[in-house]
Design an enzyme around this catalytic site. Sequence first.
Site, PDB file in Angstrom:
ATOM      1  N   SER A   1     -25.985  78.131  -7.121  1.00 53.25           N
ATOM      2  CA  SER A   1     -25.257  79.398  -7.815  1.00 53.25           C
ATOM      3  C   SER A   1     -26.017  79.842  -8.995  1.00 53.25           C
ATOM      4  CB  SER A   1     -23.721  79.104  -8.135  1.00 53.25           C
ATOM      5  OG  SER A   1     -23.793  77.912  -9.196  1.00 53.25           O
ATOM      6  N   GLU A   2     -26.780  79.099  -9.815  1.00 52.90           N
ATOM      7  CA  GLU A   2     -27.746  79.720 -10.986  1.00 52.90           C
ATOM      8  C   GLU A   2     -28.731  78.719 -10.759  1.00 52.90           C
ATOM      9  OE1 GLU A   2     -23.964  82.141 -11.565  1.00 52.90           O
ATOM     10  OE2 GLU A   2     -24.075  79.703 -11.543  1.00 52.90           O
ATOM     11  N   THR A   3     -29.900  79.349 -11.323  1.00 53.85           N
ATOM     12  CA  THR A   3     -31.164  78.735 -11.788  1.00 53.85           C
ATOM     13  C   THR A   3     -31.576  79.353 -13.014  1.00 53.85           C
ATOM     14  OG1 THR A   3     -31.886  78.463  -9.465  1.00 53.85           O
ATOM     15  CG2 THR A   3     -33.644  78.243 -11.272  1.00 53.85           C
TER      16      THR A   3
ATOM     17  N   HIS B   1     -22.459  76.438 -16.959  1.00 57.72           N
ATOM     18  CA  HIS B   1     -23.079  75.375 -16.391  1.00 57.72           C
ATOM     19  C   HIS B   1     -24.645  75.175 -16.519  1.00 57.72           C
ATOM     20  CE1 HIS B   1     -23.846  77.277 -12.353  1.00 57.72           C
ATOM     21  NE2 HIS B   1     -24.391  76.200 -12.187  1.00 57.72           N
TER      22      HIS B   1
END
Length: 262
Positions: free
Chosen positions: A45-47, A74
């Site tokens: 979902s995120e890097t 997160h």
Amino acid sequence: MNMKYYVVDAFANNLFEGNPAGVCIMDAWLPDELMQKIAIENNLSETAFAVKVADDGYHIRWFTPGGEIDLCGHATLATAYVLTNYYDKALMRVRFTTLSGDLIVVRDGELYEMDFPNKMPKPHVLTQQMVEALGIVPVEAYLDRDLMFVLESESDVRSLKPDFTKLAALPEGLGVLVTAKGEQYDFVSRCFFPKLNVEEDPVCGSAHCNFIPYWAERLNKQEMTARQVSKRGGTLYCKLAGDRVKISGRAVLYSIADLYVV
């Protein structure tokens, strides 16, 4: 060029809980297009990508598979975990420069406390399009960066099966957040970001910039424990601190890999 790539489960007490984030610590920025390709390739979902700018300071940017975003909890927690465990073990406080201003993360044993902006959402008109996308009639609707809907009960949040195509078609909001008063926890939530090619975000720290002021007012509490009731699930320890919110959680390392990028 090769580069270390970490995957960390944030807001997790055990592996395979919480929200996995990719983390890359770099000496200098890669081209935006390349960072976006890395985020797409790894499909989390995120890097997060971070570059050191001071003894205790890093510039951090977050990329989803659908594009760069202005705030991510997160992946910030995951980056602080990587920095304090693999780059500078004496570092107990990290200052991140971001698109949303400076964010401070303080390590306290296994907990990482993030200092984020208070984003109390504004009441918003509920439309039939929203109801059809959610598949349920919410009690209240709010809007900040994301649409936020308050549901009647925890069971409504847990059993919700939204239409992701219809959520992505909503004209307002980047993401869609749902929340309700909790049974075991002070409040529960789930978060959906189909506009960013992320149907459900397992645990979303930035969403709690909305949830914390809302529930602090409703519950008349400054400190709360929250649970995101996605399939993976995650626990967040929350405090209201004036125009800021404090969000704490644990993290667990899943993997360390080498990326070979030109």
